[in-house]
Design an enzyme around this catalytic site. Structure first.
Site, PDB file in Angstrom:
ATOM      1  N   LYS A  73     -11.346  45.671 -73.400  1.00 17.42           N
ATOM      2  CA  LYS A  73      -9.887  45.648 -73.317  1.00 17.42           C
ATOM      3  C   LYS A  73      -9.256  46.404 -74.488  1.00 17.42           C
ATOM      4  O   LYS A  73      -9.941  46.877 -75.392  1.00 17.42           O
ATOM      5  CB  LYS A  73      -9.390  44.209 -73.248  1.00 17.42           C
ATOM      6  CG  LYS A  73      -9.877  43.462 -72.012  1.00 17.42           C
ATOM      7  CD  LYS A  73      -9.461  44.141 -70.716  1.00 17.42           C
ATOM      8  CE  LYS A  73      -7.977  44.045 -70.459  1.00 17.42           C
ATOM      9  NZ  LYS A  73      -7.586  44.645 -69.155  1.00 17.42           N
ATOM     10  N   HIS A  91      -5.717  52.124 -70.236  1.00 15.26           N
ATOM     11  CA  HIS A  91      -4.421  51.916 -69.561  1.00 15.26           C
ATOM     12  C   HIS A  91      -3.371  52.883 -70.103  1.00 15.26           C
ATOM     13  O   HIS A  91      -2.277  52.490 -70.491  1.00 15.26           O
ATOM     14  CB  HIS A  91      -3.950  50.466 -69.735  1.00 15.26           C
ATOM     15  CG  HIS A  91      -4.944  49.452 -69.270  1.00 15.26           C
ATOM     16  ND1 HIS A  91      -5.330  49.332 -67.950  1.00 15.26           N
ATOM     17  CD2 HIS A  91      -5.653  48.511 -69.954  1.00 15.26           C
ATOM     18  CE1 HIS A  91      -6.233  48.355 -67.842  1.00 15.26           C
ATOM     19  NE2 HIS A  91      -6.442  47.854 -69.031  1.00 15.26           N
ATOM     20  N   LEU A 302      -8.572  39.214 -65.351  1.00  9.25           N
ATOM     21  CA  LEU A 302      -9.050  38.159 -64.459  1.00  9.25           C
ATOM     22  C   LEU A 302     -10.560  37.909 -64.531  1.00  9.25           C
ATOM     23  O   LEU A 302     -10.986  36.751 -64.499  1.00  9.25           O
ATOM     24  CB  LEU A 302      -8.657  38.493 -63.017  1.00  9.25           C
ATOM     25  CG  LEU A 302      -7.195  38.245 -62.652  1.00  9.25           C
ATOM     26  CD1 LEU A 302      -6.856  38.954 -61.357  1.00  9.25           C
ATOM     27  CD2 LEU A 302      -6.930  36.748 -62.542  1.00  9.25           C
TER      28      LEU A 302
END
Length: 353
Positions: A73, A91, A302
């Site tokens: 992440k 991202h 998730l």
């Protein structure tokens, strides 16, 4: 000797890791130098890993400049220059608000992003993805939100689960003996959709599975509003139609919960227009309309609800590409580098997206 530095995840509620103990063993045997940051919250304990160089959490910042920093992440938000080559989910390429900021950090530091989302083979398919477990966990959260919404409540905070079976038992208890919700999945033939479908079927839900054939005519799709839960499992792009327009929030409908498992609300390509921000483990559901009630759940990590299973699956997919890191100018790494260079080149023009 190519040096891979496996960093700790510094984001709350993130317990996944990109390389398992057996993967570290294979990398060392293949001639890589491996450094592993300590992380007491990691789903796979440090004691399970073979002997390799250890480093403190967050010490990648002071790693040798030629080290390749491997994580999952995003990095902690600041404006410090990034001097290393980083492998992670950035991202940054689809118009996300923080995307240009991240790319500018790389530009200033001379580093480079190899975005895991853009590691693709010759057919354009991603070589490694958490998709199945994102779909599986995302469906579970949506059903949990629906169970809470029956009484007018918002979904309670989430915690991780030791196994898929434990997650199933938890949601089954939430649902109780009442009738199970009707679910529609768009993107049902992909990795994410297959995980979502498997969980919903395990819970006894009636599932409508849509993919490209059903959405080719263009949206919006009133059929979505006839279901209790809609699960969005597609990776949107400029050609993706709107699935749920903003007007749907106040429209007559059976729909009570949207599970945006793809979870990219800040992108201009998002096909769900009733909300514009992610939700979190602490606050899984966002109520976007009261009468008739409509909740959206959109959590962007998730698979960490099932951190061990999802880590083991993803790491097995990624390892063959990691074994090719000796030559980052070729194959999936060369394509990822070209993608980064393309987007950095647009920063000065204000068109980075």
């Amino acid at each position: 000797m190519t040096h891979i530095w496996i960093r700790a995840e510094e984001r709350p509620n993130e317990r996944r890791v990109a390389v398992t103990p057996s993967g570290v063993t294979e990398l060392i045997q293949a001639g890589f130098r491996v450094t592993l940051e300590e992380d007491p919250t990691r789903a796979i304990p440090l004691a399970d890993y073979p002997a390799c160089s250890l480093a403190a959490t967050g010490s990648w910042r002071n790693a040798p400049k030629d080290a390749i920093i491997l994580g999952l992440k995003e990095l902690p938000e600041d404006d410090s220059p990034l001097v290393h080559r980083h492998i992670m989910f950035g991202h940054a390429y689809k118009g996300q608000p923080d995307g240009a900021r991240l790319l500018k950090r790389f530009e200033r530091g001379g580093g480079r992003l190899y975005d895991l989302e853009y590691l693709t083979d010759d057919t354009g398919r991603r070589v490694a993805a958490f998709g199945y477990w994102a779909g599986y966990a995302g469906a579970a959260v949506a059903l949990k939100c629906w169970a809470a919404a029956r009484s007018g409540a918002l979904c309670a905070p989430l915690t991780g689960f030791a196994s898929a079976g434990a997650l199933q038992d938890h949601i089954d208890k939430d649902l109780g003996t009442d009738a199970r919700p009707k679910v529609i999945i768009i993107g049902a033939l992909g990795r994410v959709g297959s995980g979502a479908r498997d969980f919903c079927l395990a819970m006894g839900s009636e599932v409508t599975c849509w993919d490209m054939a059903q959405t080719a005519k263009g949206g919006p799709f009133p059929e979505i509003l006839a279901h209790d839960i809609f699960l969005n499992c597609i990776l949107a792009n400029a050609s993706t139609p709107v699935f749920v327009p903003a007007s749907a929030a106040g429209a007559p409908r059976a729909l009570r919960v949207i599970g945006d498992i793809a979870c990219d609300p800040s992108s201009a390509f998002s096909p769900i227009k009733v909300y514009d921000c992610t939700t979190s483990w602490e606050h899984p559901a966002l109520r976007v309309h009261e009468n008739p009630m409509l909740d959206v759940t959109a959590i962007d990590n998730l698979p960490s609800l099932l951190p061990r299973e999802s880590s083991e699956d993803f790491a097995a997919q990624l390892l063959p590409s990691l074994l090719g890191l000796h030559d980052m100018a070729q194959g999936v790494w060369g394509k990822a580098a070209a993608c980064f260079d393309e987007h950095v080149s647009k920063l000065g023009t204000g068109t980075a997206s």
